[in-house]
Design a protein around this motif. Structure first.
Motif, PDB file in Angstrom:
ATOM      1  N   GLY A 152       0.329  -0.980  -0.092  1.00  0.00           N
ATOM      2  CA  GLY A 152       0.101  -0.004  -0.272  1.00  0.00           C
ATOM      3  C   GLY A 152       0.736   1.356   0.183  1.00  0.00           C
ATOM      4  N   ARG A 153       2.474   1.083  -0.150  1.00  0.00           N
ATOM      5  CA  ARG A 153       2.750   2.884  -0.179  1.00  0.00           C
ATOM      6  C   ARG A 153       3.306   3.079  -1.404  1.00  0.00           C
ATOM      7  N   MET A 154       4.137   3.892  -1.748  1.00  0.00           N
ATOM      8  CA  MET A 154       4.513   4.366  -3.043  1.00  0.00           C
ATOM      9  C   MET A 154       6.276   4.195  -2.599  1.00  0.00           C
ATOM     10  N   ASP A 185      -2.574   8.464  -5.060  1.00  0.00           N
ATOM     11  CA  ASP A 185      -3.519   7.914  -4.295  1.00  0.00           C
ATOM     12  C   ASP A 185      -4.445   6.208  -4.474  1.00  0.00           C
ATOM     13  N   LEU A 186      -3.726   5.586  -5.112  1.00  0.00           N
ATOM     14  CA  LEU A 186      -3.833   4.295  -5.456  1.00  0.00           C
ATOM     15  C   LEU A 186      -3.934   3.482  -3.894  1.00  0.00           C
ATOM     16  N   PRO A 187      -4.645   2.737  -3.762  1.00  0.00           N
ATOM     17  CA  PRO A 187      -4.816   1.646  -2.482  1.00  0.00           C
ATOM     18  C   PRO A 187      -3.953   0.349  -2.597  1.00  0.00           C
ATOM     19  N   ILE A 188      -2.493   0.631  -3.762  1.00  0.00           N
ATOM     20  CA  ILE A 188      -1.866  -0.377  -4.045  1.00  0.00           C
ATOM     21  C   ILE A 188      -1.008   0.219  -3.927  1.00  0.00           C
ATOM     22  N   ALA A 237       9.752  13.189  -6.147  1.00  0.00           N
ATOM     23  CA  ALA A 237       9.454  12.161  -5.570  1.00  0.00           C
ATOM     24  C   ALA A 237       9.932  12.710  -3.925  1.00  0.00           C
ATOM     25  N   ALA A 238      10.293  13.474  -3.469  1.00  0.00           N
ATOM     26  CA  ALA A 238      10.156  14.175  -2.666  1.00  0.00           C
ATOM     27  C   ALA A 238       8.623  14.054  -1.685  1.00  0.00           C
ATOM     28  N   MET A 239       8.342  14.663  -2.829  1.00  0.00           N
ATOM     29  CA  MET A 239       6.543  15.097  -2.890  1.00  0.00           C
ATOM     30  C   MET A 239       5.493  14.216  -2.552  1.00  0.00           C
ATOM     31  N   PHE A 240       5.251  13.442  -3.283  1.00  0.00           N
ATOM     32  CA  PHE A 240       4.789  11.856  -3.200  1.00  0.00           C
ATOM     33  C   PHE A 240       4.903  10.935  -3.173  1.00  0.00           C
ATOM     34  N   CYS A 241       6.147  10.206  -2.828  1.00  0.00           N
ATOM     35  CA  CYS A 241       6.548   9.016  -2.600  1.00  0.00           C
ATOM     36  C   CYS A 241       6.841   9.122  -0.846  1.00  0.00           C
TER      37      CYS A 241
END
Length: 253
Positions: free
Chosen positions: A28-30, A183-186, A198-202
């Protein structure tokens, strides 16, 4: 546990492309994959998707060696959006997305209600419902990337792997695409060039250099001025917002 690698080695001839790569992508993590060109990012993603086999080391899905899992079974749970994905220009968007259902269908099975539902959910999730009947050649670059992601989501994957999906997109579509994936639940593993994205979303980052992992952890731990200088050869100042732990990189002239 989702995807895990242990001492992964992959070569082209005698040249080592990946050298003892070990990490775990948490469910569930990016996870963002960073590194200069030639650091081994794309090769690693193709190994994780089951498209190539390592020369040594191990890749596991939920603790099971990927080498013991059939290609179709892997495709039912791991979706891969390649950097230079191609599509037949004569297809409609919905036909492109339907291709994602192939791993779940046998040679003699007909199209089912479950297939329809998976396609519609993928189109909606990717924000492409309004474009479902649009011809492929009419789409913008950002819309094509969203359609490729919708096709991947139609596979009903547990893991989504993307190789630099924001390349050649304008900033609006880059941000929109990153928000979509975040936002994907996977579980998602995404190779990126833009360090601030990368810093903003991961949730977590891995930095690679010459086939090895040289830094890993949360963005605030990985995005240091030393890493930026030593790995990416850039002078920069890294600041962290007082409202959240996300670092922001200011490149120096």
């Amino acid at each position: 546990m989702s995807i895990r690698t242990q001492d992964l080695v992959w070569k082209i001839g005698k040249k080592i492309i990946l050298d003892r790569v070990s990490f775990e992508a948490r469910p569930g993590r990016m996870l963002g994959l960073l590194g200069p060109n030639g650091s081994g990012k794309t090769s690693l993603l193709r190994l994780l998707a089951g498209l190539k086999r390592p020369h040594s080391g191990e890749i596991t899905l939920d603790g099971k060696d990927i080498g013991s899992i059939g290609r179709r079974t892997i495709a039912q749970r791991v979706a891969f959006v390649e950097q230079h994905a191609t599509t037949n220009a004569n297809l409609r968007v919905v036909d492109v997305v339907k291709l994602g259902r192939f791993p779940h269908r046998s040679m003699f099975s007909g199209w089912t209600l479950a297939d329809d539902q998976a396609v519609e959910q993928a189109l909606e999730c990717a924000g492409m419902i309004d474009k479902r009947n649009a011809p492929w050649q009419s789409l913008s670059g950002g819309e094509k990337q969203r359609a490729h992601i919708a096709r991947a989501l139609a596979q009903s994957p547990k893991e989504l792997i993307l190789d630099e999906p924001t390349n050649h997109l304008d900033i609006q579509h880059q941000i929109s695409l990153m928000r979509l994936v975040a936002d994907l639940p996977i579980t998602s593993i995404i190779a990126l060039h833009d360090l601030n994205h990368a810093a903003m979303f991961c949730d977590e980052l891995i930095v690679m250099q010459r086939g090895r992992i040289v830094a890993s952890g949360t963005p605030d731990k990985v995005m240091t001025e030393t890493v930026l200088r030593d790995v990416f050869a850039v002078d920069a100042r890294v600041e962290t917002s007082p409202h959240h732990a996300r670092p922001h990189i200011h490149y120096l002239p």
